[in-house]
Every structure is written in structure tokens, then in C-alpha cells.
Write a protein that holds these residues in place. Sequence first.
Motif, PDB file in Angstrom:
ATOM      1  N   ARG A 233       0.820  -1.226   0.000  1.00 40.01           N
ATOM      2  CA  ARG A 233       0.000   0.000   0.000  1.00 40.01           C
ATOM      3  C   ARG A 233       0.855   1.278   0.000  1.00 40.01           C
ATOM      4  O   ARG A 233       0.653   2.176   0.827  1.00 40.01           O
ATOM      5  N   ILE A 234       1.800   1.348  -0.904  1.00 39.99           N
ATOM      6  CA  ILE A 234       2.631   2.545  -1.035  1.00 39.99           C
ATOM      7  C   ILE A 234       1.728   3.698  -1.481  1.00 39.99           C
ATOM      8  O   ILE A 234       0.966   3.544  -2.443  1.00 39.99           O
ATOM      9  N   PRO A 235       1.777   4.821  -0.760  1.00 42.00           N
ATOM     10  CA  PRO A 235       0.878   5.936  -1.071  1.00 42.00           C
ATOM     11  C   PRO A 235       0.966   6.358  -2.539  1.00 42.00           C
ATOM     12  O   PRO A 235       2.055   6.408  -3.120  1.00 42.00           O
ATOM     13  N   GLY A 236      -0.200   6.639  -3.108  1.00 41.70           N
ATOM     14  CA  GLY A 236      -0.256   7.087  -4.490  1.00 41.70           C
ATOM     15  C   GLY A 236      -0.692   5.997  -5.456  1.00 41.70           C
ATOM     16  O   GLY A 236      -1.033   6.286  -6.598  1.00 41.70           O
TER      17      GLY A 236
ATOM     18  N   GLU B  55      14.047   2.445   3.605  1.00 38.69           N
ATOM     19  CA  GLU B  55      12.612   2.707   3.434  1.00 38.69           C
ATOM     20  C   GLU B  55      11.919   1.528   2.764  1.00 38.69           C
ATOM     21  O   GLU B  55      10.835   1.109   3.172  1.00 38.69           O
ATOM     22  N   LYS B  56      12.556   1.001   1.731  1.00 37.64           N
ATOM     23  CA  LYS B  56      11.978  -0.164   1.047  1.00 37.64           C
ATOM     24  C   LYS B  56      11.900  -1.358   1.996  1.00 37.64           C
ATOM     25  O   LYS B  56      10.910  -2.083   2.004  1.00 37.64           O
ATOM     26  N   ASN B  57      12.959  -1.553   2.783  1.00 40.04           N
ATOM     27  CA  ASN B  57      12.967  -2.695   3.696  1.00 40.04           C
ATOM     28  C   ASN B  57      11.832  -2.605   4.711  1.00 40.04           C
ATOM     29  O   ASN B  57      11.216  -3.627   5.045  1.00 40.04           O
TER      30      ASN B  57
ATOM     31  N   LEU C  11       7.484  -0.631  -7.963  1.00 33.68           N
ATOM     32  CA  LEU C  11       8.180   0.406  -7.188  1.00 33.68           C
ATOM     33  C   LEU C  11       9.255  -0.203  -6.294  1.00 33.68           C
ATOM     34  O   LEU C  11      10.363   0.330  -6.174  1.00 33.68           O
ATOM     35  N   LEU C  12       8.948  -1.327  -5.662  1.00 37.23           N
ATOM     36  CA  LEU C  12       9.925  -1.932  -4.744  1.00 37.23           C
ATOM     37  C   LEU C  12      11.084  -2.591  -5.498  1.00 37.23           C
ATOM     38  O   LEU C  12      12.174  -2.731  -4.952  1.00 37.23           O
ATOM     39  N   ASP C  13      10.846  -3.009  -6.742  1.00 37.94           N
ATOM     40  CA  ASP C  13      11.913  -3.615  -7.539  1.00 37.94           C
ATOM     41  C   ASP C  13      12.750  -2.581  -8.280  1.00 37.94           C
ATOM     42  O   ASP C  13      13.814  -2.899  -8.793  1.00 37.94           O
ATOM     43  N   ASP C  14      12.259  -1.337  -8.340  1.00 40.24           N
ATOM     44  CA  ASP C  14      12.929  -0.304  -9.125  1.00 40.24           C
ATOM     45  C   ASP C  14      14.180   0.209  -8.418  1.00 40.24           C
ATOM     46  O   ASP C  14      14.101   0.853  -7.382  1.00 40.24           O
ATOM     47  N   ARG C  15      15.325  -0.058  -9.011  1.00 35.03           N
ATOM     48  CA  ARG C  15      16.591   0.352  -8.389  1.00 35.03           C
ATOM     49  C   ARG C  15      16.802   1.860  -8.433  1.00 35.03           C
ATOM     50  O   ARG C  15      17.613   2.402  -7.707  1.00 35.03           O
TER      51      ARG C  15
END
Length: 99
Positions: free
Chosen positions: A20-23, A73-75, A61-65
Motif C-alpha cells: 500500500r505505497i501511497p499514491g 525505506e523499502k525494507n 516500485l519496490l523492484d525499481d533500483r
Amino acid sequence: MSIKQNKISRSARDKPCTARIPGGTHDPATTVLAHAPFSGKFGSRGQWWWSAYLCYECHELLDDRNMKMTREEKNLIWFAAVHETQEYLIEQNLLKVLL
Ligand SMILES: [Zn+2]
């Protein structure tokens, strides 16, 4: 184990996104079981059970380097998402904890 793994992978279908990353829209129709990118040591994929239900957008988004989020933050997002997913899997008897 592979049968359980397939059941768990299939269980992601139409589930709410646990990141649930905002946006994002977090469309449940796009949810997959996404493997978290660490298992105690960075740069390695986790075990199959170290995974989270992620919508397509959050997974991207989480896979984007190149994303403007730090690894920390990702962790934090991954940990919360994996925790929420494992709680669900345990409730559904797809993942067993022996006490
Ligand atoms: Zn999402």
C-alpha cells in the motif's frame, strides 16, 4: 513443499496489496506473491515463504533500483508487507508454525 508453494502463490489472486505505497491504486486483480529481496544477507532472494502479496504497482516500485527511496525505506515496507502476508497465510493454514 512445492505443492504448498503453488497453493501459496495461487492464494495471492485477488488479495489486497500488503505494501500500500501511497499514491497507488493497489488493484487486487494485479496482486501476486512477490519474493522479498533479502533473506538475512542483501543481494539475495529470500526463501519462497519470505514473500508478500503485492499489487503490480507496488511490486514495480519496490523492484525499481532507481526509485527515490532508500534501501531502508523499502525494507520497512517489505517487512510490514511480509509480516501481514504471513499472518494471513498462518490464519489460512497455508503456512504452519509449530509450537
Ligand atoms: Zn500496492
